[in-house]
Design a protein around this motif. Sequence first.
Motif: not given
Lengths: 109, 151
Positions: B72-77, A67-78, B110-112, B53-54
């Motif tokens: 991040s969430v404690d989860s075995p996923m 939504h709108q509150a995701v910053s410009a030049n959106p960075f994501s890490s997962f 479970a971490e973004i 959840i943290r």
Amino acid sequence: MANSDRVKVRIPPKAKKGEIIEIKTQLSHDMETGLRKDAAGRTIPRHIVTRFTCTWNGEPVISADWHQAVSANPFSSFFAVASASGKIKLTWFDENGEIFEYVHDILVD
Amino acid sequence: MDTAAKLNRRAVLAGTVAAATMGLTAPRPAAAQEADALARALMGPFKAKDGKIRLKMRDVAASGASEPITVSVDSPMTAADHVKAIHVLAEGNPYPVVSSWHLTPRSGRAEISFRMRLAKTQTVRAYAVTSDGEVWIARQEVTVTIGGCGG
């Protein structure tokens, strides 16, 4: 589709099978909220990326609604589980119908 | 996007005010009530529990335009036990829903992390929905001196 030159990624080139790897990425995009005004006082139209997806050999890893509150030049890490050699595909969809895509080749042994 | 797009902001607000006047909800600030209503629109009726959840953010934002956040969430996923969704809401923003992340067992962890805008000093909430349907919540107060939503 060729890799978008507006996308930057940091993803390892290879991983061990079952290893959890981190995917870091950034898209160059204004993420205009529609709340700002230009110098003449006119509202700058909203223009944001509303959806992001990541797949590994076509299987969904993660997706997100933004939504709108995701910053410009959106960075994501997962994170992602290294399942098999192949392609990690990142896709951003903006609300004007533009699609930004990046495919990363990964070797899993 | 689907759920949120269908959401009529005015209807949500009207419903919140109606519920408050009927005494169905404890007196809470309007911003918190709006975030409650939006959270229900995203997840349906739920009872959120603390723990698991943290939410990691600075207490004092360097800039309201781009503040790093990690959830991040404690989860075995595993297929049987994983986090299905993470929702981030900013109570004090013009539109409180910030982002919703849909995870799978292929996410592995479970971490973004991402960067968000904060209009003013406020409470940020993170919710996690697990595969068994439970909802977990974490909150953090963030002080903002320069707001980042423009306008």
